[in-house]
Design a protein around this motif. Structure first.
Motif, PDB file in Angstrom:
ATOM      1  N   TYR A 159       0.824  -1.213   0.000  1.00 36.12           N
ATOM      2  CA  TYR A 159       0.000   0.000   0.000  1.00 36.12           C
ATOM      3  C   TYR A 159       0.858   1.263   0.000  1.00 36.12           C
ATOM      4  O   TYR A 159       0.398   2.332   0.382  1.00 36.12           O
ATOM      5  N   THR A 160       2.078   1.152  -0.450  1.00 42.99           N
ATOM      6  CA  THR A 160       2.988   2.289  -0.451  1.00 42.99           C
ATOM      7  C   THR A 160       2.593   3.328  -1.489  1.00 42.99           C
ATOM      8  O   THR A 160       1.742   3.081  -2.360  1.00 42.99           O
ATOM      9  N   VAL A 161       3.203   4.502  -1.400  1.00 47.92           N
ATOM     10  CA  VAL A 161       2.920   5.605  -2.326  1.00 47.92           C
ATOM     11  C   VAL A 161       3.201   5.174  -3.763  1.00 47.92           C
ATOM     12  O   VAL A 161       4.225   4.549  -4.060  1.00 47.92           O
ATOM     13  N   ARG A 162       2.269   5.526  -4.670  1.00 48.48           N
ATOM     14  CA  ARG A 162       2.397   5.170  -6.075  1.00 48.48           C
ATOM     15  C   ARG A 162       2.939   6.355  -6.882  1.00 48.48           C
ATOM     16  O   ARG A 162       2.911   7.502  -6.445  1.00 48.48           O
ATOM     17  N   ALA A 163       3.393   6.050  -8.091  1.00 45.26           N
ATOM     18  CA  ALA A 163       3.798   7.047  -9.094  1.00 45.26           C
ATOM     19  C   ALA A 163       4.957   7.927  -8.633  1.00 45.26           C
ATOM     20  O   ALA A 163       5.042   9.100  -9.001  1.00 45.26           O
ATOM     21  N   LYS A 164       5.871   7.367  -7.868  1.00 47.40           N
ATOM     22  CA  LYS A 164       7.071   8.126  -7.492  1.00 47.40           C
ATOM     23  C   LYS A 164       8.105   8.113  -8.614  1.00 47.40           C
ATOM     24  O   LYS A 164       8.917   9.028  -8.722  1.00 47.40           O
ATOM     25  N   GLU A 165       8.069   7.071  -9.430  1.00 43.79           N
ATOM     26  CA  GLU A 165       8.994   6.970 -10.554  1.00 43.79           C
ATOM     27  C   GLU A 165       8.381   7.624 -11.791  1.00 43.79           C
ATOM     28  O   GLU A 165       7.166   7.672 -11.959  1.00 43.79           O
ATOM     29  N   GLU A 167       8.136   6.855 -14.980  1.00 43.97           N
ATOM     30  CA  GLU A 167       7.311   6.084 -15.906  1.00 43.97           C
ATOM     31  C   GLU A 167       5.873   5.956 -15.408  1.00 43.97           C
ATOM     32  O   GLU A 167       4.916   6.177 -16.161  1.00 43.97           O
ATOM     33  N   GLU A 168       5.731   5.608 -14.138  1.00 49.47           N
ATOM     34  CA  GLU A 168       4.385   5.465 -13.586  1.00 49.47           C
ATOM     35  C   GLU A 168       3.681   6.818 -13.479  1.00 49.47           C
ATOM     36  O   GLU A 168       2.471   6.926 -13.691  1.00 49.47           O
ATOM     37  N   ALA A 169       4.457   7.863 -13.171  1.00 51.37           N
ATOM     38  CA  ALA A 169       3.878   9.205 -13.078  1.00 51.37           C
ATOM     39  C   ALA A 169       3.336   9.657 -14.434  1.00 51.37           C
ATOM     40  O   ALA A 169       2.252  10.244 -14.519  1.00 51.37           O
ATOM     41  N   GLU A 170       4.083   9.389 -15.495  1.00 57.24           N
ATOM     42  CA  GLU A 170       3.640   9.775 -16.834  1.00 57.24           C
ATOM     43  C   GLU A 170       2.382   9.023 -17.232  1.00 57.24           C
ATOM     44  O   GLU A 170       1.466   9.594 -17.828  1.00 57.24           O
ATOM     45  N   LYS A 171       2.340   7.736 -16.900  1.00 62.21           N
ATOM     46  CA  LYS A 171       1.135   6.948 -17.207  1.00 62.21           C
ATOM     47  C   LYS A 171      -0.071   7.502 -16.452  1.00 62.21           C
ATOM     48  O   LYS A 171      -1.167   7.590 -17.008  1.00 62.21           O
ATOM     49  N   VAL A 188     -10.544  10.509  -8.475  1.00 64.28           N
ATOM     50  CA  VAL A 188      -9.888  10.373  -7.175  1.00 64.28           C
ATOM     51  C   VAL A 188      -8.429   9.996  -7.407  1.00 64.28           C
ATOM     52  O   VAL A 188      -8.142   9.091  -8.208  1.00 64.28           O
ATOM     53  N   LEU A 189      -7.528  10.684  -6.732  1.00 60.09           N
ATOM     54  CA  LEU A 189      -6.107  10.336  -6.751  1.00 60.09           C
ATOM     55  C   LEU A 189      -5.723   9.882  -5.353  1.00 60.09           C
ATOM     56  O   LEU A 189      -5.858  10.644  -4.391  1.00 60.09           O
ATOM     57  N   GLU A 190      -5.255   8.646  -5.245  1.00 60.75           N
ATOM     58  CA  GLU A 190      -4.943   8.094  -3.930  1.00 60.75           C
ATOM     59  C   GLU A 190      -3.446   7.849  -3.763  1.00 60.75           C
ATOM     60  O   GLU A 190      -2.814   7.190  -4.584  1.00 60.75           O
ATOM     61  N   LYS A 191      -2.912   8.399  -2.697  1.00 56.68           N
ATOM     62  CA  LYS A 191      -1.561   8.133  -2.212  1.00 56.68           C
ATOM     63  C   LYS A 191      -0.495   8.273  -3.307  1.00 56.68           C
ATOM     64  O   LYS A 191       0.192   7.324  -3.660  1.00 56.68           O
ATOM     65  N   ILE A 192      -0.400   9.479  -3.838  1.00 59.84           N
ATOM     66  CA  ILE A 192       0.636   9.812  -4.814  1.00 59.84           C
ATOM     67  C   ILE A 192       1.327  11.088  -4.357  1.00 59.84           C
ATOM     68  O   ILE A 192       0.781  11.825  -3.515  1.00 59.84           O
ATOM     69  N   PRO A 193       2.516  11.405  -4.879  1.00 52.35           N
ATOM     70  CA  PRO A 193       3.210  12.635  -4.472  1.00 52.35           C
ATOM     71  C   PRO A 193       2.355  13.875  -4.701  1.00 52.35           C
ATOM     72  O   PRO A 193       1.667  13.994  -5.720  1.00 52.35           O
TER      73      PRO A 193
END
Length: 272
Positions: A159-165, A167-171, A188-193
């Motif tokens: 359940y860690t923070v998503r889209a820190k990298e 590639e995932e952020a761009e997607k 809804v945006l959940e648990k991202i920077p």
């Protein structure tokens, strides 16, 4: 800069888009039953989410995956009967929309017809694009959900923070634009920077509601039972507890049990 809150008699999907355009933040909380929904609605919350988090907080499951469409309709029906002002959004549960757009439409129609909910929410980006379009074509409003998507927990493994990298952020940014183009009324945006969430909110004209996504979005959502402190084991950084009901209720129930055993309850004024 804060914006004065307009008094809305009834919140609709159009209301939320207008609120974003005016810079007014959107408040959103979960509810799963009549009594709690009546309190939440009466307090002036804009959006009530009948979340598949009911699987955790109401049924005690470890994940959101076990809850069924029938369960969601039951919870949503209870909430809708209590609500006079808020927009009621109902989660499509795991397995009810991912594999087949026709199945997704059938699931969404059941929720709308049998519960009286006002919109549905589903997780994912381009992978569920066809399901989203099929539901929208039937005239059912859809809220998207990106970032940490709990129904995919076994794929993520955490359940860690998503889209820190990158590639995932761009997607995620591409998926947000796709959801807007497809016709979703909100995301809804959940648990991202927080920086990424703000970029997404500024890139789309539809409201972006955050949970663990910082303050640069258009509104916030929390699980009601976490926010009022009925749960106490769950302590993520993004959670602010406004009450400690776990402790208050435990003390009250314990005192009741003692009063019954000591015959202090009921007293002379509490009997006929």
């Amino acid at each position: 800069m804060s914006v004065a809150k307009k008094q809305y008699k009834r919140i609709t999907v159009k209301t939320l888009v207008d609120m974003k355009a005016k810079g007014e933040k959107i408040s959103m909380l979960t509810a799963y039953d009549y009594t709690m929904a009546k309190i939440v609605d009466g307090a002036g919350i804009d959006v009530i989410l009948v979340g598949d988090s009911a699987s955790n907080v109401m049924a005690g499951h470890e994940t959101t995956l076990p809850i069924t469409l029938d369960h969601m309709i039951y919870h949503a029906s209870s909430v809708v009967r209590a609500v006079e002002r808020a927009l009621v959004v109902v989660d499509l549960p795991f397995g009810s929309y991912q594999s087949d757009p026709k199945e997704a439409l059938r699931s969404a129609i059941r929720i709308m017809k049998e519960s009286g909910g006002h919109a549905v929410k589903l997780e994912g980006g381009k992978e569920v694009k066809d399901s989203i379009k099929r539901i929208l074509n039937a005239g059912i409003p859809v809220m998207g959900h990106l970032g940490l998507t709990p129904q995919s927990i076994y794929k993520f493994g955490t359940y860690t923070v998503r889209a820190k990298e990158d590639e995932e952020a761009e997607k995620l940014k591409e998926d947000a634009l796709m959801l807007e183009r497809a016709g979703c009324f909100s995301i809804v945006l959940e648990k991202i920077p927080a920086k990424l969430a703000q970029e997404v909110a500024e890139s789309v004209s539809i409201p972006v509601i955050g949970i663990g996504a910082g303050k640069g979005v258009d509104g916030q959502v929390l699980v009601l039972h976490d926010m009022i402190g009925m749960t106490h084991e769950f302590n993520p950084r993004f959670l602010r507890r406004y009450m400690n009901l776990y402790e208050d209720m435990t003390n009250a129930i314990s005192q009741y049990a003692k009063d019954v055993k000591s015959v202090d309850f009921p007293n002379d004024d509490e009997q006929y």
